[in-house]
Scaffold this motif. Structure first.
Motif, short mmCIF file in Angstrom:
data_model
loop_
_atom_site.label_atom_id
_atom_site.label_comp_id
_atom_site.label_asym_id
_atom_site.label_seq_id
_atom_site.Cartn_x
_atom_site.Cartn_y
_atom_site.Cartn_z
N ILE A 17 -31.92 36.80 -29.54
CA ILE A 17 -31.58 37.69 -30.66
C ILE A 17 -32.28 37.24 -31.93
O ILE A 17 -32.81 38.06 -32.69
N PHE A 81 -22.56 42.71 -28.45
CA PHE A 81 -23.62 42.55 -27.46
C PHE A 81 -22.99 41.86 -26.26
O PHE A 81 -22.79 40.66 -26.26
N LYS A 104 -25.73 43.80 -22.32
CA LYS A 104 -26.65 42.66 -22.31
C LYS A 104 -27.89 42.91 -21.47
O LYS A 104 -28.86 42.16 -21.58
N LEU A 111 -32.31 46.83 -28.34
CA LEU A 111 -31.62 45.82 -29.13
C LEU A 111 -32.10 45.88 -30.58
O LEU A 111 -31.29 45.84 -31.51
#
Length: 215
Positions: A17, A81, A104, A111
């Protein structure tokens, strides 16, 4: 520049991330942790614009993290998430007041889009989450027995399932051992469960803790 805090217990996903956010011009990571309770403290101290978090977190699960953060700052943008996409979990998370929820197994572009949308105060939900939301709208919300517990009781169920003793729970929550024991007794009475093994199974079933955290 929007400030982001990541609360995710898997190091590789936190780094993933962060890597995605590093490619974006309008957001920056100001902190991260793999612990739910630490995540709450970090957010309260740092006042982020966006929080990205998982649901299955040690110490304090993601639903309780959301509730505490929204209680302190109702306008905080939160993006979940998580690999949990079943109807009961989605129902609880939506009730807690998130702005976005993605799976996920999503791609990096999705994302990135979710982060951008939610950081700007918009909503974003993955395809499986949208399907669960439609199911909830058509068939009504779920009468989830976990809702019979108070926030503190759900927190204690999670800690019991993570093998904390009454003394450790009391120390962690800054309460007396007697109060911790009273909570445990009340929880078992409400749920009609009479041993720690039963509470652990309950916590796993209701996604308050993952089965891997109890071994």
């Amino acid at each position: 520049m929007k400030k982001v805090i990541i609360v995710e217990d898997q190091t590789i996903l936190r780094e993933l991330i962060e890597g995605v956010i590093d490619t974006m011009a309008m957001v920056e990571v100001i902190g991260s942790t793999g612990d739910g309770a630490q995540g709450v403290d970090l957010c309260l101290d740092s006042n982020p614009d966006l929080v990205i978090l998982d649901i299955m977190l040690p110490e304090l699960n993601g639903v309780e993290v959301i509730k505490r953060l929204k209680r302190d700052n109702p306008k905080l943008n939160i993006l979940v998430f998580s690999g949990l996409t079943d109807r009961s979990v989605v129902n609880r998370i939506l009730k807690a007041g998130v702005s976005g929820y993605i799976e996920k197994n999503t791609g990096l572009e999705e994302l990135r889009k979710a982060i951008e949308n939610v950081a700007n105060g918009q909503s974003f939900f993955g395809s499986k989450i949208m399907a669960a939301m439609q199911d909830i709208m058509m068939n009504g919300g779920i009468d989830d027995s976990v809702e019979c517990l108070t926030t503190r009781e759900r927190e204690i169920v999670q800690l019991i399932a993570e093998s904390y003793s009454n003394k450790e729970i009391a120390d962690k929550l800054c309460i007396s051992i007697r109060t911790a024991d009273t909570h445990r007794t009340n929880i078992m009475r409400k749920l009609k469960i009479h041993d720690v093994a039963g509470l652990t199974r309950y916590a796993i079933k209701h996604n308050l803790v993952s089965s891997t955290e109890t071994v």
